[in-house]
Scaffold this motif. Structure first.
Motif, PDB file in Angstrom:
ATOM      1  N   SER A 194       0.827  -1.212   0.000  1.00 38.53           N
ATOM      2  CA  SER A 194       0.000   0.000   0.000  1.00 38.53           C
ATOM      3  C   SER A 194       0.860   1.261   0.000  1.00 38.53           C
ATOM      4  N   PHE A 195       2.188   1.089   0.139  1.00 26.88           N
ATOM      5  CA  PHE A 195       3.070   2.200  -0.194  1.00 26.88           C
ATOM      6  C   PHE A 195       3.217   2.113  -1.703  1.00 26.88           C
ATOM      7  N   PHE A 196       2.194   2.586  -2.384  1.00 20.86           N
ATOM      8  CA  PHE A 196       2.077   2.407  -3.837  1.00 20.86           C
ATOM      9  C   PHE A 196       1.267   3.556  -4.418  1.00 20.86           C
ATOM     10  N   ASN A 197       1.699   4.012  -5.565  1.00 21.89           N
ATOM     11  CA  ASN A 197       0.851   4.946  -6.305  1.00 21.89           C
ATOM     12  C   ASN A 197       1.325   5.122  -7.745  1.00 21.89           C
ATOM     13  N   LEU A 198       0.436   5.763  -8.538  1.00 23.59           N
ATOM     14  CA  LEU A 198       0.765   6.187  -9.893  1.00 23.59           C
ATOM     15  C   LEU A 198       1.392   7.564  -9.750  1.00 23.59           C
ATOM     16  N   LEU A 199       2.603   7.739 -10.296  1.00 20.49           N
ATOM     17  CA  LEU A 199       3.300   9.009 -10.072  1.00 20.49           C
ATOM     18  C   LEU A 199       3.379   9.889 -11.298  1.00 20.49           C
ATOM     19  N   GLY A 200       3.050   9.342 -12.450  1.00 22.13           N
ATOM     20  CA  GLY A 200       3.128  10.157 -13.656  1.00 22.13           C
ATOM     21  C   GLY A 200       2.580   9.379 -14.833  1.00 22.13           C
ATOM     22  N   SER A 201       2.405  10.088 -15.947  1.00 21.92           N
ATOM     23  CA  SER A 201       1.807   9.421 -17.105  1.00 21.92           C
ATOM     24  C   SER A 201       2.661   9.512 -18.368  1.00 21.92           C
ATOM     25  N   ASP A 202       3.749  10.265 -18.344  1.00 23.29           N
ATOM     26  CA  ASP A 202       4.572  10.416 -19.551  1.00 23.29           C
ATOM     27  C   ASP A 202       6.054  10.289 -19.203  1.00 23.29           C
ATOM     28  N   PRO A 203       6.575   9.067 -19.066  1.00 18.99           N
ATOM     29  CA  PRO A 203       5.906   7.781 -19.275  1.00 18.99           C
ATOM     30  C   PRO A 203       5.058   7.417 -18.056  1.00 18.99           C
ATOM     31  N   PRO A 204       4.155   6.432 -18.233  1.00 16.21           N
ATOM     32  CA  PRO A 204       3.347   6.017 -17.082  1.00 16.21           C
ATOM     33  C   PRO A 204       4.258   5.384 -16.032  1.00 16.21           C
ATOM     34  N   ILE A 205       4.300   5.981 -14.871  1.00 21.05           N
ATOM     35  CA  ILE A 205       5.255   5.521 -13.862  1.00 21.05           C
ATOM     36  C   ILE A 205       4.558   5.231 -12.532  1.00 21.05           C
ATOM     37  N   VAL A 206       4.954   4.104 -11.929  1.00 19.23           N
ATOM     38  CA  VAL A 206       4.394   3.724 -10.629  1.00 19.23           C
ATOM     39  C   VAL A 206       5.530   3.595  -9.618  1.00 19.23           C
ATOM     40  N   ALA A 207       5.184   3.722  -8.337  1.00 22.68           N
ATOM     41  CA  ALA A 207       6.197   3.570  -7.277  1.00 22.68           C
ATOM     42  C   ALA A 207       5.699   2.601  -6.218  1.00 22.68           C
ATOM     43  N   LEU A 208       6.624   1.801  -5.705  1.00 26.03           N
ATOM     44  CA  LEU A 208       6.344   0.898  -4.584  1.00 26.03           C
ATOM     45  C   LEU A 208       7.343   1.208  -3.482  1.00 26.03           C
ATOM     46  N   GLY A 209       6.891   1.204  -2.242  1.00 23.09           N
ATOM     47  CA  GLY A 209       7.808   1.351  -1.104  1.00 23.09           C
ATOM     48  C   GLY A 209       7.930   0.001  -0.425  1.00 23.09           C
ATOM     49  N   ILE A 210       9.072  -0.636  -0.599  1.00 22.80           N
ATOM     50  CA  ILE A 210       9.245  -2.001  -0.065  1.00 22.80           C
ATOM     51  C   ILE A 210      10.190  -1.941   1.133  1.00 22.80           C
ATOM     52  N   GLY A 211       9.670  -2.352   2.277  1.00 20.24           N
ATOM     53  CA  GLY A 211      10.467  -2.311   3.507  1.00 20.24           C
ATOM     54  C   GLY A 211      11.493  -3.432   3.554  1.00 20.24           C
ATOM     55  N   ARG A 212      12.556  -3.223   4.338  1.00 16.83           N
ATOM     56  CA  ARG A 212      13.555  -4.281   4.519  1.00 16.83           C
ATOM     57  C   ARG A 212      12.991  -5.366   5.410  1.00 16.83           C
ATOM     58  N   ASP A 213      13.468  -6.582   5.240  1.00 16.19           N
ATOM     59  CA  ASP A 213      13.108  -7.678   6.123  1.00 16.19           C
ATOM     60  C   ASP A 213      14.403  -8.388   6.484  1.00 16.19           C
ATOM     61  N   GLU A 214      14.877  -8.120   7.706  1.00 21.14           N
ATOM     62  CA  GLU A 214      16.206  -8.615   8.097  1.00 21.14           C
ATOM     63  C   GLU A 214      16.282 -10.136   8.155  1.00 21.14           C
ATOM     64  N   LEU A 215      15.114 -10.798   8.170  1.00 24.87           N
ATOM     65  CA  LEU A 215      15.144 -12.267   8.246  1.00 24.87           C
ATOM     66  C   LEU A 215      15.401 -12.898   6.881  1.00 24.87           C
ATOM     67  N   ARG A 216      15.354 -12.074   5.812  1.00 25.96           N
ATOM     68  CA  ARG A 216      15.539 -12.616   4.451  1.00 25.96           C
ATOM     69  C   ARG A 216      16.964 -12.364   3.968  1.00 25.96           C
ATOM     70  N   PRO A 217      17.407 -13.182   2.976  1.00 28.68           N
ATOM     71  CA  PRO A 217      18.731 -12.946   2.400  1.00 28.68           C
ATOM     72  C   PRO A 217      18.814 -11.525   1.849  1.00 28.68           C
ATOM     73  N   LEU A 218      19.905 -10.846   2.116  1.00 29.24           N
ATOM     74  CA  LEU A 218      20.142  -9.448   1.710  1.00 29.24           C
ATOM     75  C   LEU A 218      19.124  -8.475   2.312  1.00 29.24           C
ATOM     76  N   GLY A 219      18.271  -8.974   3.199  1.00 34.61           N
ATOM     77  CA  GLY A 219      17.247  -8.120   3.813  1.00 34.61           C
ATOM     78  C   GLY A 219      16.124  -7.771   2.846  1.00 34.61           C
ATOM     79  N   LEU A 220      16.026  -8.557   1.764  1.00 33.49           N
ATOM     80  CA  LEU A 220      15.026  -8.220   0.732  1.00 33.49           C
ATOM     81  C   LEU A 220      13.800  -9.115   0.812  1.00 33.49           C
ATOM     82  N   LYS A 221      12.627  -8.511   0.770  1.00 33.12           N
ATOM     83  CA  LYS A 221      11.397  -9.294   0.614  1.00 33.12           C
ATOM     84  C   LYS A 221      11.460  -9.957  -0.768  1.00 33.12           C
TER      85      LYS A 221
END
Ligand SMILES: Cc1cc2nc3c(=O)[nH]c(=O)nc-3n(C[C@H](O)[C@H](O)[C@H](O)COP(=O)(O)O)c2cc1C
Length: 215
Positions: free
Chosen positions: A46-73
């Motif tokens: 839900s850290f998500f939105n449409l940020l522009g249309s030329d080009p159509p661009i979206v953004a995601l905010g992905i939190g770190r997860d220290e229990l995963r390799p490299l801390g990546l979900k």
């Protein structure tokens, strides 16, 4: 009078709790990605939105997860590996399935199977999309900015699918009022429906001038 918080010194968890209770409703991206073994991953953001249309661009905010390799979900890891993701938008009928996808299953378990969702091939990507979603945005990774414990991932939307019952071909309009998208509210489990609409027509400057002259 206001109650004030210094977010430069406040504990991060407390700042999160306050901000996600205020910045509402937030649209939900149920993001599908694929790993190197071909396993499809689905997770809501839900850290998500449409940020522009030329080009159509979206953004995601992905939190770190220290229990995963490299801390990546898994979503972040898969995007890093192959640069593709699909944003499956979420309406009322798939709200419960979306919530199941938010469970932190280990990487060898597909949330799509757990949530009993159907996959369809994408038009331009290897990553499939979710059939039950009312609209799916095929995205290519543009760039990722790491700020503290958050990865802001930007994607360019290269293809759009909309369920045909929500599209009026003659007028080229989408029936947003009929889709029933949901938004994320406060706390860990609150959502809102988008059924109570109201309209405020835009005011061209000429009309504004005319109406103030008439007063
Ligand atoms: C409605 C909802 C919204 C969420 N939004 C986010 C988000 O914006 N950023 C995030 O890092 N996690 C978010 N989460 C938690 C992730 O979906 C969860 O950590 C998920 O297990 C990550 O899956 P993955 O490891 O397969 O990528 C959200 C969960 C739910 C239920």
């Amino acid at each position: 009078m206001t109650v004030d918080f210094d977010l430069e010194t406040l504990q991060r968890a407390e700042a999160y709790r306050l901000l996600v209770s205020l910045v509402v409703p937030r649209p939900i991206a149920l993001v599908t990605t694929i790993n190197n073994d071909g396993l499809v991953n689905a997770a809501p953001f839900s850290f998500f939105n449409l940020l522009g249309s030329d080009p159509p661009i979206v953004a995601l905010g992905i939190g770190r997860d220290e229990l995963r390799p490299l801390g990546l979900k898994d979503t972040a890891f898969n995007i890093l590996q192959n640069g593709e993701f699909v944003i499956n938008l979420v309406n009322d009928p798939i709200a419960k399935a979306m919530n199941i996808c938010g469970t932190e299953f280990p990487p060898n378990i597909s949330e799509v199977e757990m949530a009993k969702l159907l996959l369809l091939p994408s038009a331009k990507l290897t990553v499939p999309r979710i059939a039950e979603s009312p609209a799916q945005l095929e995205c290519r990774h543009h760039s990722t900015i790491e700020i503290g414990r958050t990865r802001i991932t930007l994607g360019v939307v290269v293809h759009l699918h909309v369920a045909e019952q929500f599209y009026e071909a003659t007028t080229k309009r989408i029936h947003t009022d009929k889709i029933g998208m949901i938004g994320r509210m406060h706390g860990r489990g609150f959502y809102t429906k988008t059924t109570e609409l109201f309209e405020i027509p835009r005011i061209p400057f000429s009309a504004w001038q005319q109406s103030s002259e008439e007063k």
